[in-house]
Design an enzyme around this catalytic site. Structure first.
Site, PDB file in Angstrom:
ATOM      1  N   ASP A 136       0.829  -1.208   0.000  1.00  0.00           N
ATOM      2  CA  ASP A 136       0.000   0.000   0.000  1.00  0.00           C
ATOM      3  C   ASP A 136       0.862   1.255   0.000  1.00  0.00           C
ATOM      4  OD1 ASP A 136       0.764  -0.567   2.671  1.00  0.00           O
ATOM      5  OD2 ASP A 136      -0.766   0.798   3.409  1.00  0.00           O
ATOM      6  N   GLU A 200       0.195  -1.191   5.664  1.00  0.00           N
ATOM      7  CA  GLU A 200       1.250  -0.644   6.545  1.00  0.00           C
ATOM      8  C   GLU A 200       1.006   0.826   6.845  1.00  0.00           C
ATOM      9  OE1 GLU A 200       3.677   1.746   5.894  1.00  0.00           O
ATOM     10  OE2 GLU A 200       4.687   1.431   7.806  1.00  0.00           O
TER      11      GLU A 200
END
Ligand SMILES: N[C@@H](Cc1ccccc1)C(=O)O
Ligand SMILES: CCCCCC(=O)O
Ligand SMILES: [Zn+2]
Ligand SMILES: [Zn+2]
Length: 512
Positions: A136, A200
């Site tokens: 991400d 994350e």
């Protein structure tokens, strides 16, 4: 008689002062130029340098571009581009066929969109390690970008896009390195995992944490974890002109909280002396104007500066080698720039301010979000207490959204993981001095504390000051050469990890 006595006393004092000054200068210079740098050592068995073909060198750049074009944006814990995350999973299967078809490798998806690979080694006596990265990325509003942030366009030798430094460079670099090694029939001796988290940037609770739970359920212990974090910093630390490789042996704690003021709404033609906006603005301004205490010397940062002392220009090299005397001066110097100020104290960042419903309505509520990153010598509770004392206004309500204390400090030098990293850095970054440091950002690796004591945060890329500003900022980019070097780093690391010998550091007074 009296005058001559005073003259005698005066000249004696002056002589004593001069002798003392000479002695002090001697101590300063001796410590500066004979500073015993503990230099990590590694096994002499040089790793095989993998020569990549022209086709492979083009292939790895295209693999990164394709990854950047998939907008795997995390907006919040509740809001992610799951379509893109799913597409990303399909993408890597297409681009890395050997990885996904090798009999050595077990792959599974966890948390819906995170990936866990187990690469089986030939020597089961060796404890496995983990290579971590995240899929991400943070949002990238296209305004002010020179190149659209999800185009993966190439300009002047750079690949542009959100994620080129944080952290798709490592996602693709790790998989590409493994793909090239498998293609050449490489079989690792030491087993290892590859963990690719999908959230994350919004805590890692649905990705990395699921990977940890899976490994814990299997009773897995890890030799070490390598995640993003610090890097080879070039000109980022004031006073050091050459690139230095900093390995994050710990990371700061974090507190994210909301400050809220509620007042009765009303007609703006008859305003109270203070509205919710005014009360909250004054409170957050006090936070911003009263920085948290300078903690320099109470965490691992002192060790980092002392180990790098010989790399500083004069007179900083004298200061760094004599922090017993100059620590107060240095801590003031480090406060000057945001990147080094973040090393010496808990930082306070006002990141969101919301209030107001209409221009002629007294606002019923004002809310501000504040993000603290805690120095290793402070706890969440201590920072909250200092904050309360600074705000000193019972009309301001505090609600902590999430928080965690600073992480434990991983061992260096006499640690296998640290030595393997140091060896690989010397292989690839031509002997950039290596030192342990504090990672001021937070990473998914913080979830792995129960699987190993050896957690290291290091991205194999050279970052100048302007590159650091591109992370979560504008025009994030990585040069094709830097990305190829990053792939080489992981190729070397996977080979270097096959050692199991920890070598005692040898004292060396000239080369760090
Ligand atoms: N790595 C990001 C997101 C993050 C925040 C807090 C904890 C973990 C991750 C950062 O440091 O801001
Ligand atoms: C480069 C430092 C990265 C910190 C973790 C993150 O923002 O993903
Ligand atoms: Zn990151
Ligand atoms: Zn990030």
């Amino acid at each position: 008689m009296a005058v001559s006595r005073w003259k005698a006393v005066g000249s004696t004092l002056l002589a004593m002062f001069l002798v003392g000054l000479v002695a002090l200068l001697a101590v300063l210079f001796i410590r500066t130029y004979t500073w015993p740098n503990e230099v990590g050592r590694w096994n002499s068995n040089e790793t095989v340098i993998i020569e990549l073909t022209e086709k492979e060198r083009k292939q790895l750049v295209e693999a990164l571009k394709g990854a950047i074009r998939i907008p795997t944006v995390s907006f919040s814990e509740e809001e992610q581009n799951t379509t893109a995350l799913r597409e990303f999973g399909e993408y890597i299967q297409k681009v890395f066929p050997q990885v996904f078809s090798s009999v050595l490798i077990h792959h599974e998806v966890l948390g819906g969109y995170s990936h866990l690979f187990k690469v089986q080694g030939t020597d089961l006596s060796l404890l496995p390690y983990m290579l971590l990265a995240h899929i991400d990325v943070v949002p990238a509003p296209p305004e002010s970008w020179e190149v659209p942030p999800f185009s993966g366009e190439e300009r002047d030798g750079y690949v542009y896009g959100r994620g080129t430094l944080d952290d798709k460079n490592s996602v693709i670099g790790i998989l590409q390195a493994l793909e090239f090694l498998l293609k050449r029939g490489h079989k690792p001796q030491r087993s290892f995992y590859i963990g690719l988290g999908h959230d994350e940037e919004v805590s890692g609770h649905k990705g990395a944490l699921k990977i940890v739970e899976k490994l814990q359920s299997q009773g897995v212990q890890l030799a070490f974890v390598l995640d993003e974090g610090l890097a080879v910093l070039d000109g980022v630390i004031q006073g050091i002109r050459q690139p230095v490789a900093l390995i994050g042996t710990t990371e700061k704690g974090s507190i994210t909280l909301d400050l809220t003021v509620n007042r009765s709404p009303g007609h703006s033609s008859m305003p109270p002396s203070e509205t919710s906006i005014g009360i909250l603005a004054a409170a957050v301004s006090r936070l911003e104007q009263n920085a948290m205490p300078n903690m320099f010397g109470e965490g691992p940062e002192q060790d980092m500066f002392e180990r790098l002392s010989t790399k500083f220009d004069f007179p900083l090299n004298i200061i760094m080698a004599n922090l017993w005397l100059f620590s107060p001066i240095l801590s003031r110097i480090l406060e000057r720039s945001p990147s080094t100020n973040a090393i010496v104290r808990t930082t306070t960042a006002l990141t969101i301010f919301k209030s107001g419903i209409k221009s002629n309505v007294i606002p019923p509520t004002a809310t501000a979000t504040v993000n603290f990153r805690l120095h290793p010598a402070q706890t969440v509770q201590e920072v909250l207490d200092i904050m309360q004392n600074t705000i000193k206004d019972e009309r301001v309500e505090i609600s902590v959204l999430n928080s965690f204390d600073p992480l434990p400090v991983s061992p260096n030098d006499m640690s296998l993981g640290y030595q393997i990293l140091q060896h690989t850095i010397h292989n690839v970054f031509s002997r950039a001095p290596v030192a342990p440091g504090v990672c001021v950002g937070n990473t998914d690796s913080r979830h792995f504390v129960n699987l190993t004591n050896n957690i290291y945060r290091f991205s194999p890329v050279v970052l100048k000051k302007e590159d650091v500003d591109r992370i979560h900022g504008l025009n994030e980019r990585i040069s094709k050469d830097a990305f190829e070097l990053l792939v080489q780093f992981y190729i070397q690391l996977i080979q270097n990890a096959d050692t199991d010998k920890i070598l005692p550091p040898h004292l060396n007074t000239h080369e760090l």
